[in-house]
Design a protein around this motif. Structure first.
Motif, mmCIF file in Angstrom:
data_model
loop_
_atom_site.group_PDB
_atom_site.id
_atom_site.type_symbol
_atom_site.label_atom_id
_atom_site.label_comp_id
_atom_site.label_asym_id
_atom_site.label_seq_id
_atom_site.Cartn_x
_atom_site.Cartn_y
_atom_site.Cartn_z
ATOM 1 N N ASP A 147 -4.313 10.061 6.200
ATOM 2 C CA ASP A 147 -3.421 9.089 6.864
ATOM 3 C C ASP A 147 -2.939 8.060 5.845
ATOM 4 O OD1 ASP A 147 -3.809 10.271 9.314
ATOM 5 O OD2 ASP A 147 -5.563 9.027 9.807
ATOM 6 N N ASP B 182 -7.139 -5.732 1.833
ATOM 7 C CA ASP B 182 -7.321 -4.853 0.660
ATOM 8 C C ASP B 182 -6.212 -5.019 -0.377
ATOM 9 O OD1 ASP B 182 -9.744 -3.594 1.217
ATOM 10 O OD2 ASP B 182 -8.808 -2.188 2.605
ATOM 11 N N HIS C 110 0.822 -1.224 0.000
ATOM 12 C CA HIS C 110 0.000 0.000 0.000
ATOM 13 C C HIS C 110 0.856 1.274 0.000
ATOM 14 C CE1 HIS C 110 -3.893 -1.945 0.467
ATOM 15 N NE2 HIS C 110 -3.451 -2.655 1.499
ATOM 16 N N HIS D 231 -5.487 1.679 8.190
ATOM 17 C CA HIS D 231 -6.800 1.002 8.184
ATOM 18 C C HIS D 231 -6.667 -0.504 8.453
ATOM 19 C CE1 HIS D 231 -10.762 -0.344 7.083
ATOM 20 N NE2 HIS D 231 -10.297 -0.978 6.015
ATOM 21 N N GLN E 39 -0.245 4.985 -0.901
ATOM 22 C CA GLN E 39 -1.710 5.143 -0.869
ATOM 23 C C GLN E 39 -2.133 5.804 0.446
ATOM 24 O OE1 GLN E 39 -3.427 1.250 -1.426
ATOM 25 N NE2 GLN E 39 -2.882 1.153 -3.594
ATOM 26 N N THR E 40 -3.127 6.679 0.366
ATOM 27 C CA THR E 40 -3.624 7.340 1.585
ATOM 28 C C THR E 40 -5.145 7.209 1.663
ATOM 29 O OG1 THR E 40 -3.818 9.443 0.420
ATOM 30 C CG2 THR E 40 -1.780 9.073 1.679
ATOM 31 N N ARG E 41 -5.675 7.391 2.863
ATOM 32 C CA ARG E 41 -7.128 7.397 3.077
ATOM 33 C C ARG E 41 -7.640 8.820 2.873
ATOM 34 N NH1 ARG E 41 -9.951 4.720 7.497
ATOM 35 N NH2 ARG E 41 -10.986 3.508 5.866
ATOM 36 N N ARG E 42 -8.953 8.998 2.878
ATOM 37 C CA ARG E 42 -9.534 10.336 2.702
ATOM 38 C C ARG E 42 -9.094 11.297 3.796
ATOM 39 N NH1 ARG E 42 -13.569 11.522 -0.922
ATOM 40 N NH2 ARG E 42 -14.369 9.757 -2.104
ATOM 41 N N ASN F 119 -14.397 1.444 9.304
ATOM 42 C CA ASN F 119 -14.900 2.417 8.311
ATOM 43 C C ASN F 119 -15.989 3.303 8.919
ATOM 44 O OD1 ASN F 119 -13.228 1.757 6.193
ATOM 45 N ND2 ASN F 119 -14.582 0.149 5.401
ATOM 46 N N ASP G 299 -6.758 -3.560 -4.101
ATOM 47 C CA ASP G 299 -6.200 -2.212 -4.263
ATOM 48 C C ASP G 299 -4.783 -2.165 -4.849
ATOM 49 O OD1 ASP G 299 -8.520 -1.334 -3.221
ATOM 50 O OD2 ASP G 299 -7.735 -0.723 -1.273
ATOM 51 N N THR G 300 -4.059 -3.274 -4.784
ATOM 52 C CA THR G 300 -2.653 -3.195 -5.224
ATOM 53 C C THR G 300 -2.353 -4.135 -6.384
ATOM 54 O OG1 THR G 300 -1.835 -4.911 -3.724
ATOM 55 C CG2 THR G 300 -2.003 -2.677 -2.840
ATOM 56 N N TYR H 145 -2.498 4.576 4.093
ATOM 57 C CA TYR H 145 -3.564 3.571 3.980
ATOM 58 C C TYR H 145 -3.378 2.423 4.981
ATOM 59 C CZ TYR H 145 -7.326 0.873 2.037
ATOM 60 O OH TYR H 145 -8.526 0.198 1.896
#
Length: 719
Positions: A49, A79, A40, A54, A43-46, A149, A83-84, A51
């Motif tokens: 932070d 994920d 990850h 999470h 990659q970042t969260r909204r 979430n 996601d990757t 990713y």
């Protein structure tokens, strides 16, 4: 669940795990974390932070539930596939087949776009069912993922927050409840409620805090008296106050129409003790301290809830308030809070409580799989399942003493299907506590139910109006669909044969190629489906017959052109009916035909054939439309009863209605309904609806009634 510490790391997780996992397994979890961190990267969260925060948070939630190391590894990696772009095979090589399967299962549960939100939820639920059937841990990882979430939902757009909150309350919280995971379920519900209705949540929260402060003295006083009583009797037990959750308060106000103060004026405590014997002794002690309210005691230790929950519940009246008390052992407390997740903590112990819980979950998942196979689509499946997700249980016994739990309002038909689908399908009557009972009556806890079956019996469509379990509803619908398919095929074949005889042909005269050509011309996949369409009234048998004949003999134009003349022959070839053909043959209410009456069949699109008397005013009068009617004749040996209406004019005398009823009974008739209209001071008109098995039987009944001196005139009514 405790609030998460700021900036948790894999080492704080390792410290948490050291309480119940050995070093080698903790290292495997660490390895999964570093693999996910690398995958990850960037990659970042909204929230901004990284990713990886999470997956780490999801693993920490599972660590609080004391789940096994494979579930924690799957949480770290859940994920990665989606996601990757790292394939499942790569995870299998690195971490073993079990972990890869778990990760793959969780990945498949993620939201995908569908035509509607309802369909998306339904489709997701079907996937969850399959995943749970393979490994229940898949849903535990998914629930932890959803919980994190929900905790971090504030960074999402308003529309997405609303959708996710609805989905949480509709699907994820009920599943957590069904798996007995009370702690996780209540947090999901409260977070869903807070995001859907922020103002209502804020208002109720504020009111609860205010009320709690003003009631502190009463709470402490009750707790003190309970502790004193336990010490006096020498009983071990710790007493804790029970908090009411915001979503629960709101639902009680909304659906049970209770005021906020009505709900909050109940003081709730839980007493945790060492053994089952102590539970019952403590029950006796608290009942000696305060008077129990009648009908409010529940023994969920002897009869656990469907999700494995066990406890004693009692409501007492003391100090001018109601006091709710739950009494349970430490093991029951852990299982009540963590449900099926407790399995991994106790799996090395011989825990009878856990065995019951595990078995019930397995039965539930197996039931979901059966329903999934029977449902035509995902929306029908979830409609059946949602009933079972919120069971307000009743507990009933089989004649051999086995306990079955059913949702509140369940009927003997639900009971029959809960035992086995075949018993439900063949059910004709029942005994409740050894007395014959109605199949539609709601069952009460403690009743003993015996199902009476008969060979050749089949489900009644009317059952769908009162059954409450998903299994009963889906099984009945499945049977009726299959029955309708079979009956429509048979009726379609009969009607086509009759039309073909008008052309001087039999169905056997036509080759498979010829049949398929006609099916293709009508844009249906097979000739059987074409026959079903005829049986259902979607297509005319005469037109399909003409297409078959034309297709086989293109050259014989003259014969085909004269088909209209030959159709007169087909009128003499009537279709024989017995009156018991099932779902696709109905008798018209307007003329109420009975065996012996000359009858005609009218095709009702999608519903099969309606049988009318040939003099009925509802039948078409012009020749073109009458050409589409089917000529019917009655079989000779009909034993069934048919409904008929009579109008009787008689002199008003004491006891004359009883005489009429007696006359009908003497002629073996069966009165369904009787209605008396006053015509004048001397005469009355009686409308009788009764059951007879044909015209001869009806003539016998009418003769008996006519012999009564007070009867002046009797006629058969046709509307």
């Amino acid at each position: 669940m405790e609030a998460e510490a700021t900036k948790p790391t894999v080492e704080t997780l390792a410290d948490q795990l050291s309480g119940y996992l050995d070093a080698s397994r903790i290292n495997q979890v660490r390895r999964a974390y570093y693999y996910a961190e690398q995958a990850h990267e960037g990659q970042t969260r909204r929230s901004g932070d990284p990713y990886i925060t999470h997956p780490l948070a999801v693993a920490r939630i599972l660590a609080e539930l004391k789940l096994d190391h494979q579930s924690l590894m799957a949480a770290m990696l859940h994920d990665v596939i989606e996601d990757t772009g790292i394939p499942k095979d790569a995870l299998s090589e690195q971490f073993g087949e079990s972990v890869a399967e778990l990760v793959d299962g969780v990945s498949k549960l993620t939201q995908i776009e569908f035509r509607s939100r309802a369909e998306a939820q339904a489709e997701n639920f079907q996937k969850m069912t399959l995943a749970m059937a393979r490994d229940i841990r898949v849903i535990l990882v998914k629930l932890a993922d959803r919980l994190h979430n929900m905790r971090t939902l504030g960074h999402m757009k308003y529309e997405k927050r609303q959708r996710i909150s609805h989905e949480t309350l509709d699907i994820y919280a009920p599943i957590a409840h069904r798996l007995g995971m009370h702690t996780l379920c209540t947090e999901l519900e409260d977070l869903g409620f807070k995001n859907l209705y922020p103002m209502r949540s804020k208002y109720i929260s504020k009111a609860v805090k205010k009320l709690r402060g003003s009631h502190r003295e009463i709470i402490d006083d009750i707790r003190g008296k309970l502790e004193e009583k336990l010490q006096e009797r020498g009983l071990p037990g710790r007493i804790i106050g029970r908090e009411k959750h915001l979503n629960s308060i709101y639902n009680k106000m909304k659906f049970k129409h209770k005021s906020f103060h009505e709900i909050m004026d109940v003081y709730a405590f839980r007493i945790i003790t060492d053994s089952v014997d102590d539970c019952y002794r403590i029950l006796g002690a608290v009942h000696s301290l305060y008077k129990p309210l009648p009908g409010r005691f529940k023994d969920y230790i002897a009869m656990p809830k469907a999700n494995g929950y066990q406890s004693l519940h009692t409501t007492l009246f003391g100090m001018h308030v109601n006091i709710e008390i739950q009494i349970r052992t430490e093991e029951m407390e852990h299982i009540a809070n963590h449900g099926i997740a407790a399995h991994w903590l106790y799996k090395n112990d011989e825990s009878p409580v856990l065995e019951v819980s595990q078995r019930r979950v397995d039965q539930w998942v197996q039931g979901l799989m059966e329903m999934r196979e029977r449902a035509d689509d995902s929306l029908e499946f979830i409609e059946h399942v949602k009933v079972d997700l919120f069971p307000d249980e009743v507990y009933v016994f089989t004649p051999r003493g086995k306990i079955l739990e059913l949702p509140g309002g369940a009927t003997p038909v639900d009971f029959a299907y809960a035992i086995h689908t075949d018993i439900g399908n063949a059910c004709v009557a029942c005994r409740v506590n050894r007395h014959l009972g109605s199949l539609s009556q709601p069952l009460q806890s403690g009743q003993t139910v015996e199902i009476i079956t008969a060979p050749g019996a089949r489900p009644n469509p009317a059952w769908l109006s009162f059954v409450v379990t998903g299994k009963a509803r889906s099984s009945i619908r499945h049977f009726l669909k299959n029955q309708k398919r079979t009956e429509s095929l048979d009726l379609g074949k009969t009607l086509l044969k009759k039309s073909l005889s008008g052309f001087g042909h039999r169905l056997a005269d036509f080759s498979e190629d010829n049949r398929q050509h006609v099916a293709g011309h009508n844009r249906v996949s097979s000739f059987d489906n074409l026959l079903r369409d005829i049986g259902l009234g979607h297509r005319m048998a005469y037109i399909i017959a003409r297409q078959l004949v034309t297709g086989q003999r293109q050259s014989a134009q003259a014969k085909i052109a004269g088909a209209g003349e030959v159709s007169g022959e087909s009128k003499r070839d009537s279709v024989t009916i017995r009156g018991t053909e099932g779902l696709l043959l109905r008798f018209a209410n307007c003329c109420k035909p009975i065996p012996g009456d000359p009858v005609m069949g009218v095709m009702d699109s999608g519903h099969g054939m309606v049988v009318h008397s040939d003099t009925c005013h509802r039948l078409p009068e012009n020749e073109a439309e009458r050409h589409q009617l089917t000529h019917l004749k009655w079989a000779k040996d009909i034993a069934d009863e048919f409904s008929v209406e009579l109008r009787v004019e008689l002199e008003r005398q004491r006891g004359v209605i009883a005489e009429v009823a007696n006359a009908v009974a003497m002629a073996d008739g069966n009165i369904e309904r009787i209605n008396v209209e006053e015509q004048n001071a001397r005469l009355s008109i009686v409308n009788l609806e009764l059951r007879v098995n044909g015209r001869r039987h009806l003539a016998r009944v009418m003769r008996r009634i006519r012999n009564i001196r007070a009867v002046g005139h009797i006629t058969r009514v046709r509307h």
